[in-house]
Design an enzyme around this catalytic site. Structure first.
Site, PDB file in Angstrom:
ATOM      1  N   SER A 240      11.880   6.487   7.779  1.00 12.91           N
ATOM      2  CA  SER A 240      11.568   6.088   9.152  1.00 12.91           C
ATOM      3  C   SER A 240      12.116   4.697   9.421  1.00 12.91           C
ATOM      4  O   SER A 240      11.882   3.768   8.653  1.00 12.91           O
ATOM      5  CB  SER A 240      10.046   6.096   9.350  1.00 12.91           C
ATOM      6  OG  SER A 240       9.730   5.595  10.633  1.00 12.91           O
TER       7      SER A 240
ATOM      8  N   CYS B 216       2.041  -2.947  15.922  1.00 14.51           N
ATOM      9  CA  CYS B 216       1.955  -2.649  14.483  1.00 14.51           C
ATOM     10  C   CYS B 216       1.222  -3.760  13.738  1.00 14.51           C
ATOM     11  O   CYS B 216       1.585  -4.927  13.849  1.00 14.51           O
ATOM     12  CB  CYS B 216       3.363  -2.466  13.932  1.00 14.51           C
ATOM     13  SG  CYS B 216       3.399  -2.181  12.159  1.00 14.51           S
TER      14      CYS B 216
ATOM     15  N   CYS C 290       6.888  -5.712  15.788  1.00 11.36           N
ATOM     16  CA  CYS C 290       6.562  -4.745  16.838  1.00 11.36           C
ATOM     17  C   CYS C 290       5.120  -5.011  17.270  1.00 11.36           C
ATOM     18  O   CYS C 290       4.240  -5.181  16.430  1.00 11.36           O
ATOM     19  CB  CYS C 290       6.723  -3.328  16.304  1.00 11.36           C
ATOM     20  SG  CYS C 290       8.393  -3.011  15.689  1.00 11.36           S
TER      21      CYS C 290
ATOM     22  N   ASN D  40      -3.107   3.745  16.950  1.00  3.24           N
ATOM     23  CA  ASN D  40      -4.250   3.337  16.122  1.00  3.24           C
ATOM     24  C   ASN D  40      -4.549   1.882  16.402  1.00  3.24           C
ATOM     25  O   ASN D  40      -3.755   1.013  16.091  1.00  3.24           O
ATOM     26  CB  ASN D  40      -3.906   3.489  14.626  1.00  3.24           C
ATOM     27  CG  ASN D  40      -3.827   4.943  14.230  1.00  3.24           C
ATOM     28  OD1 ASN D  40      -4.708   5.726  14.541  1.00  3.24           O
ATOM     29  ND2 ASN D  40      -2.745   5.298  13.551  1.00  3.24           N
TER      30      ASN D  40
ATOM     31  N   CYS E 244      -1.263   5.300  10.315  1.00  2.00           N
ATOM     32  CA  CYS E 244       0.029   4.698  10.639  1.00  2.00           C
ATOM     33  C   CYS E 244      -0.114   3.331  11.265  1.00  2.00           C
ATOM     34  O   CYS E 244      -0.884   3.161  12.211  1.00  2.00           O
ATOM     35  CB  CYS E 244       0.733   5.544  11.678  1.00  2.00           C
ATOM     36  SG  CYS E 244       1.582   6.880  10.977  1.00  2.00           S
TER      37      CYS E 244
ATOM     38  N   SER F 224      11.529   5.381  15.091  1.00  2.00           N
ATOM     39  CA  SER F 224      10.414   4.882  15.886  1.00  2.00           C
ATOM     40  C   SER F 224      10.956   4.488  17.238  1.00  2.00           C
ATOM     41  O   SER F 224      11.488   3.395  17.401  1.00  2.00           O
ATOM     42  CB  SER F 224       9.775   3.669  15.192  1.00  2.00           C
ATOM     43  OG  SER F 224       9.235   4.059  13.966  1.00  2.00           O
ATOM     44  N   LEU F 225      10.855   5.383  18.187  1.00  2.00           N
ATOM     45  CA  LEU F 225      11.486   5.130  19.495  1.00  2.00           C
ATOM     46  C   LEU F 225      10.515   4.383  20.410  1.00  2.00           C
ATOM     47  O   LEU F 225      10.799   3.265  20.842  1.00  2.00           O
ATOM     48  CB  LEU F 225      11.922   6.462  20.106  1.00  2.00           C
ATOM     49  CG  LEU F 225      12.829   6.341  21.313  1.00  2.00           C
ATOM     50  CD1 LEU F 225      14.147   5.695  20.941  1.00  2.00           C
ATOM     51  CD2 LEU F 225      13.069   7.706  21.948  1.00  2.00           C
ATOM     52  N   HIS F 226       9.426   5.019  20.713  1.00  2.00           N
ATOM     53  CA  HIS F 226       8.288   4.380  21.394  1.00  2.00           C
ATOM     54  C   HIS F 226       8.507   3.902  22.824  1.00  2.00           C
ATOM     55  O   HIS F 226       7.543   3.478  23.480  1.00  2.00           O
ATOM     56  CB  HIS F 226       7.728   3.212  20.581  1.00  2.00           C
ATOM     57  CG  HIS F 226       7.386   3.547  19.155  1.00  2.00           C
ATOM     58  ND1 HIS F 226       6.970   4.787  18.750  1.00  2.00           N
ATOM     59  CD2 HIS F 226       7.409   2.793  18.026  1.00  2.00           C
ATOM     60  CE1 HIS F 226       6.755   4.779  17.444  1.00  2.00           C
ATOM     61  NE2 HIS F 226       7.015   3.593  16.980  1.00  2.00           N
TER      62      HIS F 226
ATOM     63  N   GLY G 259       6.898  -2.155   6.098  1.00  2.00           N
ATOM     64  CA  GLY G 259       8.272  -2.646   6.004  1.00  2.00           C
ATOM     65  C   GLY G 259       9.293  -1.787   6.707  1.00  2.00           C
ATOM     66  O   GLY G 259       9.015  -0.654   7.110  1.00  2.00           O
ATOM     67  N   GLU G 260      10.483  -2.343   6.857  1.00  2.00           N
ATOM     68  CA  GLU G 260      11.601  -1.629   7.480  1.00  2.00           C
ATOM     69  C   GLU G 260      12.578  -1.245   6.350  1.00  2.00           C
ATOM     70  O   GLU G 260      13.288  -2.108   5.823  1.00  2.00           O
ATOM     71  CB  GLU G 260      12.268  -2.549   8.526  1.00  2.00           C
ATOM     72  CG  GLU G 260      13.589  -2.046   9.061  1.00  2.00           C
ATOM     73  CD  GLU G 260      13.585  -0.591   9.501  1.00  2.00           C
ATOM     74  OE1 GLU G 260      12.798  -0.216  10.377  1.00  2.00           O
ATOM     75  OE2 GLU G 260      14.385   0.194   8.942  1.00  2.00           O
TER      76      GLU G 260
ATOM     77  N   CYS H  14       3.340   8.440   1.369  1.00  2.00           N
ATOM     78  CA  CYS H  14       3.920   7.478   2.302  1.00  2.00           C
ATOM     79  C   CYS H  14       4.109   6.163   1.537  1.00  2.00           C
ATOM     80  O   CYS H  14       3.148   5.556   1.080  1.00  2.00           O
ATOM     81  CB  CYS H  14       2.958   7.317   3.466  1.00  2.00           C
ATOM     82  SG  CYS H  14       3.456   6.084   4.647  1.00  2.00           S
TER      83      CYS H  14
ATOM     84  N   CYS I   2       6.721  -7.262   6.994  1.00  2.00           N
ATOM     85  CA  CYS I   2       7.906  -6.791   7.717  1.00  2.00           C
ATOM     86  C   CYS I   2       8.472  -7.960   8.510  1.00  2.00           C
ATOM     87  O   CYS I   2       7.705  -8.782   9.024  1.00  2.00           O
ATOM     88  CB  CYS I   2       7.511  -5.652   8.659  1.00  2.00           C
ATOM     89  SG  CYS I   2       8.913  -4.848   9.449  1.00  2.00           S
TER      90      CYS I   2
ATOM     91  N   GLU J 211       0.808  -1.209   0.000  1.00  2.00           N
ATOM     92  CA  GLU J 211       0.000   0.000   0.000  1.00  2.00           C
ATOM     93  C   GLU J 211       0.848   1.268   0.000  1.00  2.00           C
ATOM     94  O   GLU J 211       1.930   1.308   0.577  1.00  2.00           O
ATOM     95  CB  GLU J 211      -0.933   0.002   1.218  1.00  2.00           C
ATOM     96  CG  GLU J 211      -2.007  -1.062   1.078  1.00  2.00           C
ATOM     97  CD  GLU J 211      -2.942  -1.127   2.267  1.00  2.00           C
ATOM     98  OE1 GLU J 211      -4.137  -1.323   2.042  1.00  2.00           O
ATOM     99  OE2 GLU J 211      -2.481  -0.979   3.402  1.00  2.00           O
TER     100      GLU J 211
HETATM  101  N1  SAH Z   1       9.429   0.153   9.807  1.00  2.00           N
HETATM  102  C1  SAH Z   1       9.594   1.543   9.911  1.00  2.00           C
HETATM  103  C2  SAH Z   1       8.668   2.352   9.013  1.00  2.00           C
HETATM  104  C3  SAH Z   1       7.219   1.935   8.922  1.00  2.00           C
HETATM  105  S1  SAH Z   1       6.149   2.146  10.340  1.00  2.00           S
HETATM  106  C4  SAH Z   1       9.450   1.997  11.335  1.00  2.00           C
HETATM  107  O1  SAH Z   1       9.028   1.216  12.151  1.00  2.00           O
HETATM  108  O2  SAH Z   1       9.810   3.141  11.607  1.00  2.00           O
HETATM  109  C5  SAH Z   1       5.702   3.856  10.363  1.00  2.00           C
HETATM  110  C6  SAH Z   1       5.338   4.379  11.763  1.00  2.00           C
HETATM  111  O3  SAH Z   1       4.052   3.912  12.200  1.00  2.00           O
HETATM  112  C7  SAH Z   1       6.333   3.911  12.817  1.00  2.00           C
HETATM  113  O4  SAH Z   1       6.685   4.957  13.676  1.00  2.00           O
HETATM  114  C8  SAH Z   1       5.528   2.884  13.551  1.00  2.00           C
HETATM  115  O5  SAH Z   1       6.055   2.668  14.810  1.00  2.00           O
HETATM  116  C9  SAH Z   1       4.151   3.514  13.544  1.00  2.00           C
HETATM  117  N2  SAH Z   1       3.076   2.596  13.900  1.00  2.00           N
HETATM  118  C10 SAH Z   1       3.057   1.262  13.764  1.00  2.00           C
HETATM  119  N3  SAH Z   1       1.891   0.752  14.246  1.00  2.00           N
HETATM  120  C11 SAH Z   1       1.162   1.794  14.685  1.00  2.00           C
HETATM  121  C12 SAH Z   1      -0.130   1.907  15.280  1.00  2.00           C
HETATM  122  N4  SAH Z   1      -0.899   0.860  15.451  1.00  2.00           N
HETATM  123  N5  SAH Z   1      -0.562   3.143  15.633  1.00  2.00           N
HETATM  124  C13 SAH Z   1       0.210   4.225  15.390  1.00  2.00           C
HETATM  125  N6  SAH Z   1       1.418   4.178  14.823  1.00  2.00           N
HETATM  126  C14 SAH Z   1       1.902   2.971  14.476  1.00  2.00           C
HETATM  127 FE1  SF4 Z   2       7.951  -3.309  10.905  1.00  2.00          FE
HETATM  128 FE2  SF4 Z   2       7.951  -0.676  11.449  1.00  2.00          FE
HETATM  129 FE3  SF4 Z   2       5.744  -2.185  11.889  1.00  2.00          FE
HETATM  130 FE4  SF4 Z   2       7.891  -2.496  13.448  1.00  2.00          FE
HETATM  131  S1  SF4 Z   2       6.626  -0.628  13.254  1.00  2.00           S
HETATM  132  S2  SF4 Z   2       6.670  -4.150  12.539  1.00  2.00           S
HETATM  133  S3  SF4 Z   2       9.557  -2.166  12.006  1.00  2.00           S
HETATM  134  S4  SF4 Z   2       6.700  -1.745   9.898  1.00  2.00           S
END
Ligand code: SAH
Ligand code: SF4
Length: 375
Positions: A201, A120, A117, A299, A342, A223-225, A169-170, A106, A113, A93
């Protein structure tokens, strides 16, 4: 499937090689490049600066092709999502997010991936495969087609001004293809999007962050979190391989300045990472790095184990960062009605569930130097 080779995604050198191989002069490369990437033309017969015999020869041997459009959806807020199908039936997508005076596309870098995480949705779909450079560039070109933004406007007035690699994806696990695609996109005689308008990212692939800075120099979002290894290990498995101290060192070394800061993305997860103490630890952790924050309300998707923090707590978190001198806006969820927000991107491509793949994932990292076994 046609036998003709798609020219989209070839580097300039590779395109020059193709022209040499069919006995054409080097300047043809420049002409073709202009037609494909500046004018957005997909039909060789429309390339009017090329002589008819050459147009015929090119049509016989090559195509200028985008990924196939599987579905397009536009949200009530203007967000648009394309589901693209690639030559092997896999899908990914791409999302367009309009802002007041511009907008960002985007782009996805992989189908699925390898990382898992916990918050995600993409992470619940194991990696199917890396996208090629042509497929990554093709996503951007599809968005341009959709908004009829050809030829590449020299500046201003365009809907699509920015690119973020924040789709599925990463990107740093598919570095070679991502780098090749970005070099095509940045080329001044083609699409010509400047590196200042591109943000990659990453979840924190430490060894590749340096290369990304040296070779591409695009903006970096991380993506620190979480602010402790304990919590980050739990919600982002990559942290076990590259813990916070190593990640922070790589970020300190990344080429930045006051105008080009690192964006820290921080998902607000209720009761997990959203306390005032977390905010204070965060400020300490990133001390010395030119930084800005993007606070992302979680989300939710069906089956997710987290809740989004209360808005009051998110605002308080944002205020603490702001008081410490950082920009810390709360990201407005966009395109929620079309599941384009996201972390919600997830294709319907068949999931790989083979045991070899699982073993590889448990062993460590799968990237473009250590690719997946063919399923
Ligand atoms: N793999 C890379 C890029 C894709 S994810 C990465 O992780 O940075 C893009 C962003 O969406 C990242 O910051 C990810 O942590 C965030 N994301 C993933 N799942 C989410 C969710 N359920 N709600 C909000 N943001 C989310
Ligand atoms: Fe992959 Fe980024 Fe989602 Fe983590 S947040 S599973 S690295 S797409």
């Amino acid at each position: 499937m046609s036998e003709q080779k798609n020219l989209i995604g070839l580097s300039r050198e590779e395109l020059a090689g193709e022209m040499a191989a069919i006995g054409e002069k080097p300047f043809r490369t420049k002409q073709l490049w202009h037609w494909m990437y500046n004018q957005g033309v997909t039909d060789f017969q429309a390339m009017s600066t090329l002589a008819k015999p050459l147009r015929d020869k090119l049509s016989e041997l090559y195509v200028v092709r985008r990924p196939e459009l599987s579905r397009v959806q536009t949200s009530v807020d203007g967000t648009r999502k394309w589901l693209l199908r690639f030559f092997d039936g896999n899908e990914a997508e791409t999302v367009y997010i309009p802002e007041e005076d511009r907008g960002a596309v985007c782009v996805s870098s992989q189908v699925g991936c390898t990382l898992t995480c916990k918050f995600c949705h993409t992470g619940t779909q194991l990696l199917v495969r890396n996208l090629t450079a042509g497929e990554i560039v093709g996503q951007f070109m599809t968005a341009r087609d959709s908004y009829e933004e050809w030829p590449s406007p020299s500046d201003g007035g365009r809907m699509i001004s920015n690119i973020v690699l924040m789709g599925m994806g990463e990107p740093l696990f598919n570095y070679d293809n991502v780098a090749k695609a970005l070099k095509i996109i940045m080329d001044g005689e083609g699409i010509a999007v400047s590196k200042r308008r591109i943000t990659l990212s990453t979840s924190g692939v430490v060894p590749m962050i340096r290369r990304c800075g040296e070779e591409l120099g695009v903006n970096l979002a991380v993506s620190l979190h979480a602010v402790t290894d304990e919590i980050r290990d739990r919600i982002m498995p990559i942290n076990k391989k590259y813990p916070l101290a190593e990640l922070m060192q790589a970020l300190r070394d990344y080429p930045t300045n006051n105008a080009r800061r690192i964006t820290f993305e921080y998902i607000m997860l209720k009761g997990v990472n959203d306390s005032p103490a977390d905010a204070r630890r965060l400020i300490k952790l990133i001390d010395g790095i030119p930084a800005k924050f993007n606070l992302i309300p979680f989300n939710k998707w069906p089956g997710a184990e987290f809740e989004c923090s209360d808005m009051r707590d998110i605002r308080h978190f944002s205020d603490l960062l702001f008081d410490a001198g950082y920009s810390a806006p709360i990201r407005q969820p966009r395109g929620t009605d079309i599941l384009a927000a996201c972390g919600q991107l997830k294709s319907d491509s068949e999931r790989i569930r083979c045991s070899r793949l699982k073993a590889r994932l448990e062993d460590g990292i799968v990237d473009d130097q250590h690719p997946l076994p063919v399923a």
